[in-house]
Design an enzyme around this catalytic site. Sequence first.
Site, PDB file in Angstrom:
ATOM      1  N   HIS A   1       1.055  -1.212   0.043  1.00 23.73           N
ATOM      2  CA  HIS A   1      -0.054   0.268  -0.074  1.00 23.73           C
ATOM      3  C   HIS A   1       0.911   1.320  -0.081  1.00 23.73           C
ATOM      4  O   HIS A   1       0.921   2.221  -0.951  1.00 23.73           O
ATOM      5  CB  HIS A   1      -0.922   0.067   1.280  1.00 23.73           C
ATOM      6  CG  HIS A   1      -1.616   1.114   1.330  1.00 23.73           C
ATOM      7  ND1 HIS A   1      -2.963   1.203   1.005  1.00 23.73           N
ATOM      8  CD2 HIS A   1      -1.498   2.440   1.725  1.00 23.73           C
ATOM      9  CE1 HIS A   1      -3.460   2.476   1.334  1.00 23.73           C
ATOM     10  NE2 HIS A   1      -2.494   3.117   1.618  1.00 23.73           N
ATOM     11  N   GLU A   2       1.834   1.245   0.813  1.00 26.23           N
ATOM     12  CA  GLU A   2       2.493   2.343   0.807  1.00 26.23           C
ATOM     13  C   GLU A   2       3.547   2.598  -0.277  1.00 26.23           C
ATOM     14  O   GLU A   2       3.893   3.712  -0.540  1.00 26.23           O
ATOM     15  CB  GLU A   2       3.576   2.382   2.197  1.00 26.23           C
ATOM     16  CG  GLU A   2       2.578   2.673   3.585  1.00 26.23           C
ATOM     17  CD  GLU A   2       1.718   3.660   3.675  1.00 26.23           C
ATOM     18  OE1 GLU A   2       1.829   4.656   3.018  1.00 26.23           O
ATOM     19  OE2 GLU A   2       0.627   3.479   4.354  1.00 26.23           O
TER      20      GLU A   2
HETATM   21 ZN   LIG Z   1      -2.562   5.414   2.126  1.00 27.98          ZN
END
Ligand SMILES: [Zn+2]
Length: 677
Positions: free
Chosen positions: A465-466
């Site tokens: 995600h990051e």
């Molecule tokens: Zn985020």
Amino acid sequence: MTENPFFETWGTPFGLPPFDRISPEHFPPAFDRAMAEHDAEIAAITASPAAPTFANTIEVLERSGRLLDRVSRVFFNLDVSNTNDALEAIARDYAPKLAQHQTRIALNERLFERICELHAQRQTLGLAVDQLRLLERHHLRLVRSGALLRSEQKSRMAAIAERLAVLHTLFGQNVLHDERDWQLTLDEVELDGLPDFARAAAAQAAAERGIAGHWVVTLARSSAEPFLTFSSRRDLRRNLWQAWTARGSHQGAKDNMPIIHEIMALRAEQAQLLGYSDFAAYRLDDSMAKTAHAVEGLLQQVWGPAKDKARAELAKLEKVARGEGLNEPIEPWDWRYYAEKVRQAEYNLDEAEVKPYFVLHNMVQAAFDTAGRLFGVTFTERSDLPVYHPDVRVWEVRDSADAHVGVFLHDNFARPGKRSGAWSSRYRDQETLDGAVAPIVVNNNNFARGEPTLLSFDDALTLFHEFGHGLHSLLSRVRYRSQSGTAVRRDFVEFPSQIFDHWMSAPETLRSYARHYRTGEPIPEELLRRLLAARTFNQGFATVEYTGSALLDLELHCEPSPQKLDLARFEREFLDRIGMPREVGLRHRPTHFQHLFAGGGYAAGYYAYLWAEVLDADGFAAFTEAGDVFDPELAARLKTIYSAGDTRDPMELYRAFRSRDPKIAPLLEKRGLTASQ
Ligand SMILES: [Zn+2]
């Protein structure tokens, strides 16, 4: 006194900050000089006798404040990733000064007049699409900061912005202090139920705190969640849970309750000065969703089905708990523990069986290689560059033509002095206004270190995600800095990050990168099948935990007179009213809800994850429909979104990628919230 590195040109490779030479005392003089320079640059724009043009006003504005940007980015990145008393004191001192500085510019009448004049003739200036949007955004930004208000109202707006900056800083520091102060120190007999990886991480945490030979569980999510999942000591789970959910609510100097009150009152006042009924109306007016009604509509579409699913999950938990002799109701500190037992029974899947296949450095490689296959970028580690902490690793990013794209810093481990959670940030944004400037991106996680570090499935999703956010910054191809990468609306910014998660859980990825840390064997097909079959397991819990917090955020910020609110009572009554299952517990309670109060970014905006999830579930479905998760034509269209930054309207970008409007069905299906599941 040694030379201040902020007053020199950095001769470091790629213009990376010379971390080895920067110390806290460099920041105050650097901030002071940077603000003065910025003021002088703005004064030069407003003093110009020439009629305003896009070049002499907007582009000069885009060039202004470069030193301030450089100092601020180094400072605020270090202050969240690797803080200490000196940095915290500077943050308290400079947060209000910086807010005051920015407001002064936003409320500069001469500057606004020039921008207004340009804005009025914007259709006849012969501007390119990105320039027209840039002009409109600058105009809107100033209007939303109060440029149209009377002078005494402007002063009040400035005072509010300044005070909010102080309160946001204190809020974050208080949470960090509570997290630092508390630890659960265990003896061997108290390790009951904990699998090897959790014991190893707890031993490591103890060693780092100078009590080798013991085991320590902390309030970092990566430490607390495994304990709540595996420890058979209900009393200790309860202690941990109570400390975890009490963060920020201890009476005394570090109590966040009065801070929230003041923040909420100031936000409501700010919104009302600008002509809005409440803060949510003000905030959402400049978002994809537009109104609280639209947000509420989406949240309610998942809330009912999520509660139903959580109730069904609870019934299973209760059955297992009775079987194990628990004759009391399930409490929030029991949920993860019994859910894990249900997962083992129903899917024959055990977190401790899965985790050895998720080695941190393999999953990092998986993220890099996925970005390579989709977008043609490569990552090469550089060990010769200065870093701010030995945990940090640095990569140079290049494109398929072998041209330099940017620099990527990875800071993956939990430690004291680092804010909890995971985030992506930048030391420098991409732009091409006066020649190519390459981005310097940093991603932070809070994984519990081990030898090697093993991730849960969710940790690996967070990593991806990051990394998706990081790619949004790295792949940016815009002319103007303020349109770079992630400078999009808050409810769109989670789309490039969340869609990237889908490649982590793609069987193609797991077959190659989920390898046992000892044997190097790939994850067995049969375990992979069980793992993927269990994807919708416990999604009732996860959706309720998140959506409850999102509804609370919205309700709080829709309140027109929050100064009268009794927050503790509000939380209780609100949870009652929405029918929050008491066994679940909010993902974030107000006193440690950093998204809302350690800064203003996600205030009335925590829904953004779900809003973007409609897009990411629907968007990834395009790849599965094509029968190839690396379909080159779709990947090229998706790359356009990562590259566009804020140069175009987000829905326009999405439609160009998907060739139609988004649909909500894939999201409900992904979370197992459709009637058939
Ligand atoms: Zn985020």
